[in-house]
Design an enzyme around this catalytic site. Sequence first.
Site, short mmCIF file in Angstrom:
data_model
loop_
_atom_site.label_atom_id
_atom_site.label_comp_id
_atom_site.label_asym_id
_atom_site.label_seq_id
_atom_site.Cartn_x
_atom_site.Cartn_y
_atom_site.Cartn_z
N CYS A 1 0.82 -1.22 0.00
CA CYS A 1 0.00 0.00 0.00
C CYS A 1 0.85 1.26 0.00
O CYS A 1 0.36 2.35 -0.31
CB CYS A 1 -0.94 0.01 1.20
SG CYS A 1 -2.07 -1.37 1.16
N ASN B 1 -10.11 -0.74 -1.88
CA ASN B 1 -8.67 -0.56 -1.64
C ASN B 1 -7.92 -1.10 -2.85
O ASN B 1 -7.95 -2.29 -3.14
CB ASN B 1 -8.29 -1.34 -0.37
CG ASN B 1 -6.81 -1.24 -0.02
OD1 ASN B 1 -6.03 -0.69 -0.77
ND2 ASN B 1 -6.45 -1.79 1.12
N HIS C 1 -3.92 6.82 2.30
CA HIS C 1 -4.18 5.52 1.68
C HIS C 1 -5.58 5.06 2.06
O HIS C 1 -6.00 5.19 3.22
CB HIS C 1 -3.15 4.48 2.13
CG HIS C 1 -3.50 3.12 1.64
ND1 HIS C 1 -3.61 2.84 0.30
CD2 HIS C 1 -3.83 1.99 2.30
CE1 HIS C 1 -3.98 1.58 0.16
NE2 HIS C 1 -4.11 1.03 1.36
O1 UT7 Z 1 -4.42 -1.82 2.74
C1 UT7 Z 1 -4.33 -2.97 3.48
C2 UT7 Z 1 -4.36 -2.66 4.91
N1 UT7 Z 1 -5.56 -3.24 5.47
C3 UT7 Z 1 -6.28 -2.54 6.35
O2 UT7 Z 1 -5.97 -1.42 6.66
C4 UT7 Z 1 -7.46 -3.24 6.97
C5 UT7 Z 1 -7.65 -2.79 8.38
N2 UT7 Z 1 -8.67 -3.60 9.05
C6 UT7 Z 1 -9.96 -3.43 8.81
O3 UT7 Z 1 -10.34 -2.56 8.04
C7 UT7 Z 1 -10.92 -4.31 9.57
O4 UT7 Z 1 -10.18 -5.19 10.37
C8 UT7 Z 1 -11.88 -5.11 8.66
C9 UT7 Z 1 -12.93 -4.21 8.08
C10 UT7 Z 1 -11.11 -5.79 7.54
C11 UT7 Z 1 -12.59 -6.20 9.43
O5 UT7 Z 1 -13.30 -5.63 10.55
P1 UT7 Z 1 -13.12 -6.21 12.02
O6 UT7 Z 1 -14.09 -5.54 12.87
O7 UT7 Z 1 -11.67 -6.13 12.39
O8 UT7 Z 1 -13.56 -7.72 11.79
P2 UT7 Z 1 -12.98 -9.04 12.41
O9 UT7 Z 1 -12.13 -9.73 11.38
O10 UT7 Z 1 -12.38 -8.84 13.77
O11 UT7 Z 1 -14.30 -9.85 12.61
C12 UT7 Z 1 -15.37 -9.35 13.45
C13 UT7 Z 1 -16.62 -10.08 13.08
C14 UT7 Z 1 -16.43 -11.60 13.03
O12 UT7 Z 1 -17.63 -12.20 13.44
P3 UT7 Z 1 -17.79 -12.75 14.96
O13 UT7 Z 1 -16.67 -13.73 15.15
O14 UT7 Z 1 -17.67 -11.54 15.83
O15 UT7 Z 1 -19.14 -13.36 14.94
C15 UT7 Z 1 -16.23 -11.86 11.57
O16 UT7 Z 1 -16.60 -13.17 11.20
O17 UT7 Z 1 -17.04 -9.67 11.77
C16 UT7 Z 1 -17.15 -10.84 10.95
N3 UT7 Z 1 -16.79 -10.46 9.60
C17 UT7 Z 1 -17.68 -10.20 8.65
N4 UT7 Z 1 -19.02 -10.22 8.66
C18 UT7 Z 1 -19.64 -9.91 7.51
C19 UT7 Z 1 -15.54 -10.29 9.10
N5 UT7 Z 1 -15.63 -9.95 7.81
C20 UT7 Z 1 -16.94 -9.89 7.52
C21 UT7 Z 1 -17.64 -9.59 6.34
N6 UT7 Z 1 -19.00 -9.60 6.39
N7 UT7 Z 1 -17.03 -9.27 5.19
#
Ligand code: UT7
Length: 344
Positions: free
Chosen positions: A124, A301, A271
């Site tokens: 990135c 992204n 970014h």
């Molecule tokens: O340029 C690359 C650099 N990348 C970034 O900067 C990404 C930075 N991180 C993020 O933007 C966030 O971590 C995400 C948006 C990618 C994910 O959000 P999060 O709140 O960190 O999600 P998580 O992976 O901790 O998961 C939380 C919950 C989980 O469910 P439970 O276990 O709480 O029931 C996941 O299964 O959200 C669920 N989940 C989703 N649900 C629906 C994760 N992804 C999804 C999805 N749709 N796409």
Amino acid sequence: MEFIQEVLTMEKLGSFIKATGSYTPDRVVFNSELETLLDTTDEWIRKRCGIAKRYWAEQTETTSDLAYQASLKALEKANIEKQEIDMIILATVTPDHEFPGTACFLQGKLDLPGIPAIDVRQQCSGFIYALSQADLYLRTGDYRTVLLVCAELHSKCLDLSPRGRNVSILFGDGAAAMILQQTEEANRGVLSTHIMSDGSHAKQLWCPAPGNGHVSAARIDAAMLEQGLQFPHMNGRAIFTHAVRQMSQELLHCLKQNSKTIDEVDLIFFHQANLRICEAVGKLLEIDPAKIYNTIEEYGNTTAATLPLGIDHAVKSGALKKGMLIATVAFGSGFTWGSAMLRW
Ligand code: UT7
């Protein structure tokens, strides 16, 4: 004596962006199209990331094809012949092939033999790293016109099953190109670049296979494919926290480097990994939201291509005007980060 002359030349010369151009594939993928595929919802994606859609390439397209289209647009806008280009720098994390570099494939498509073609693999932060190289080469006086291209074709690299939903909702395809040239004008073009990395976090966002970093006879095997190691893996929460902290500090560093205040900056390009990250940085530094130029809703992204795509978008929309002071800040896998300040 020669060395002193070289130093004097470097002090006199700078670089500026003569023109920009961009290309996104025809296929628009709205969040709704991912709902069944990834077991997600439009509401979740919009609320957590601020993304509404992204562009995905056709199966026939390659990263260097996207780069080529963006390059043609930048050349047309710059109103120069392609033969004026004396260096190609291309940033991508989604190369056409393992080797040679995608810059070489682009060079072949542009039919520009006999000049250096360099790949930058800084995820990135690829644009900032590529810009710092282009700026330095132009400052030496040995190169007059650099084609800088950032291109990503993520859609062929993603785990398009519910297993990969936390990653696959984020990424889109696209390319943006810039024609950079030398300038002797002070206070014009690239005023500063700053690049940084911390490899102790290399596995927080990475693509494990294929690669030599496995205890295995092959760079990829059936067991790795079964585990999905050919797809990007991300510790989203850790990255979110680091991104907010590092991008805030990096913007402050950029301002200090140029003896400027946030009030003096007209537009800021962060970014675009997640709209919530940019909002958090804006809140932390008390930045007027009107100064932050966001494009994630439209493109998702696009890794290295994100910042130049945003800049080209701002040029086209009329938001970025001649004489404006802009700051660009990136953070991503590696971890890598960096910033640049430009007088447009
Ligand atoms: O340029 C690359 C650099 N990348 C970034 O900067 C990404 C930075 N991180 C993020 O933007 C966030 O971590 C995400 C948006 C990618 C994910 O959000 P999060 O709140 O960190 O999600 P998580 O992976 O901790 O998961 C939380 C919950 C989980 O469910 P439970 O276990 O709480 O029931 C996941 O299964 O959200 C669920 N989940 C989703 N649900 C629906 C994760 N992804 C999804 C999805 N749709 N796409």
